[in-house]
Enzyme design. Structure first.
Site, short mmCIF file in Angstrom:
data_model
loop_
_atom_site.label_atom_id
_atom_site.label_comp_id
_atom_site.label_asym_id
_atom_site.label_seq_id
_atom_site.Cartn_x
_atom_site.Cartn_y
_atom_site.Cartn_z
N GLU A 136 -22.63 -3.79 8.46
CA GLU A 136 -22.00 -2.77 7.61
C GLU A 136 -22.62 -2.83 6.22
O GLU A 136 -22.79 -3.91 5.66
CB GLU A 136 -20.50 -3.01 7.54
N GLN A 137 -22.95 -1.67 5.66
CA GLN A 137 -23.67 -1.65 4.39
C GLN A 137 -22.78 -1.93 3.18
O GLN A 137 -23.25 -2.38 2.14
CB GLN A 137 -24.39 -0.32 4.19
N ARG A 154 -5.15 6.48 8.37
CA ARG A 154 -6.46 6.01 8.82
C ARG A 154 -6.71 4.56 8.42
O ARG A 154 -7.28 3.78 9.18
CB ARG A 154 -7.54 6.93 8.23
N TYR A 192 2.26 16.17 8.45
CA TYR A 192 2.99 15.26 9.32
C TYR A 192 3.20 13.93 8.60
O TYR A 192 2.54 13.64 7.60
CB TYR A 192 2.25 15.04 10.65
N ASP A 201 -19.09 9.86 15.56
CA ASP A 201 -19.55 11.01 14.79
C ASP A 201 -21.05 11.13 14.73
O ASP A 201 -21.58 12.24 14.59
CB ASP A 201 -19.00 10.94 13.35
#
Length: 389
Positions: free
Chosen positions: A30-31, A104, A209, A286
């Site tokens: 991970e950067q 998230r 929501y 993605d």
């Protein structure tokens, strides 16, 4: 077998855990210098929560989530109900897993906590992927070359790995932008809001929501736009979101007026690919199939990718990797590409102008809901991405 996963978002973390579960050694690269996850609420349908259960994480995620009993679709001007669909216990009984509304960051934290620290390399920027017979490599910004039997690129919508593997291919602006905000429950307690609702109007729609056990209201207000940059941190101008929904139901306007920190970002997609893998390297999430969020399936599809990838590599030896990746892509590409297309169509449907087209849409939606307890996309919720043992 050794694997390198590039990118510690939801897809990369889920892939790491799925590969661990398949019995392999994994390095997650991970950067950023520390684990962080921006964003707000996301919806996790049963097709995703079923896989979280398989990873042993469903209880942890559910403890931080909200479980809506239903979802309603409403008219922009007065909030009249077009139709409603059942969620809650009925959906869980039907599909074998719950429908959850989650922040998230809470999902990201649950995934992160399950990854062993020894397997993570933070502050490591990948600047290239290459391979030769029997091995795949990532090159870091410091010139280090890390080797493995498999490289999984989960580096998001702006994926550099996609370019390295398949050539130049820019993200595509969907001609829509979203305003996002989170409001404490106490600030909207007087508005009598539905627990999960989608308000449809000309050229825009509005979703809200509850997340984090009902403590926060997640708001997503989508508008058609000629241009907007893709950013999770760009702030909207004061009052901009309220002006964009002028004339809408008073509850919508009240929510937008009371929102404090509002972010505005363009919604981008990636064109479908004919394949995601080459040799010992593959895309996931993605980077492979970024989609607009109008069927609430972006995170779910990344989690499903991870589940199928791990399953395809159960018991695999290094020599088996290219064939295993072929199996992974065959099992996932058509479904993810179909969800991409369905999400784009949903956006077009949501934004029809007032008049005969919108009236026909509303009648069609009401007729479907009268005959079906669950959302149209629920046809995908019951299919196991990974067959039960």
């Amino acid at each position: 077998m050794r694997a390198i996963v590039v990118g510690a978002g939801i897809g990369g973390l889920a892939a790491t855990l799925s590969l661990f579960r398949a019995g392999h050694e994994v390095t997650l690269v991970e950067q950023t210098a520390r684990f962080t996850e921006v964003g707000a609420g996301i919806q996790l349908a049963p097709n995703a929560t079923r896989e979280l259960r398989r990873l042993g994480l469903l209880d942890a995620v559910a403890a931080q989530s909200t479980r809506p009993s239903h979802v309603t679709f409403r008219t922009w001007s007065d909030g009249s109900e077009i139709c409603r669909y059942t969620l809650g216990r009925e959906a869980e009984d039907e599909f074998g897993a719950p429908y959850l509304l989650v922040h998230r960051a809470d999902l990201h934290e649950a995934l992160t906590a399950a990854v062993p620290h020894r397997s993570v390399r933070l502050n490591t920027e990948v600047v290239g992927i290459d391979q030769e017979d029997g091995a795949a490599y990532v090159t870091t910004a410091t010139g280090e070359r890390l080797g493995a039997d498999l490289v999984v690129a989960a580096d998001g919508i702006r994926s550099a790995a996609r370019t390295w593997l398949f050539g130049p291919d820019e993200a595509v602006f969907s001609r829509t932008a979203a305003y996002r905000a989170l409001l404490p429950a106490g600030e909207v307690a007087d508005l009598d809001l539905p627990e999960l609702a989608v308000w449809l109007g000309p050229g825009r729609h509005f979703v809200h929501y509850w997340v984090r056990r009902g403590e926060l209201l997640n708001v997503v207000a989508v508008v058609q736009a000629e241009a907007a940059r893709e950013s999770w941190t760009a702030r909207a101008e004061p009052g901009e979101q309220r002006r964009a929904f002028d004339g809408w139901d008073s509850r919508v306007l009240s929510v937008l007026e009371r929102a404090g920190r509002v972010l505005r970002f363009g919604l981008y997609t990636r064109a479908p690919l004919a394949r995601w893998n080459i040799g010992r390297a593959t895309l996931l999430g993605d980077s492979a199939h970024a989609m607009v969020p109008f069927q609430a399936q972006g995170a779910a599809q990344a989690i499903l990718d991870a589940a199928v990838l791990g399953d395809a590599l159960v018991g695999a030896a290094p020599a088996d990797v290219p064939d295993a990746l072929d199996r992974y892509v065959r099992r996932r590409l058509a479904a993810a590409t179909g969800m991409q297309a369905g999400s784009a169509r949903a956006g077009e449907d949501f934004h029809l102008p007032d008049g005969p087209e919108a009236q026909a849409r509303d009648a069609r939606m009401a007729a479907h809901a009268a005959e079906n307890r669950f959302l149209p996309q629920a046809t995908a919720w019951g299919r196991d991405a990974v067959p039960p043992p």
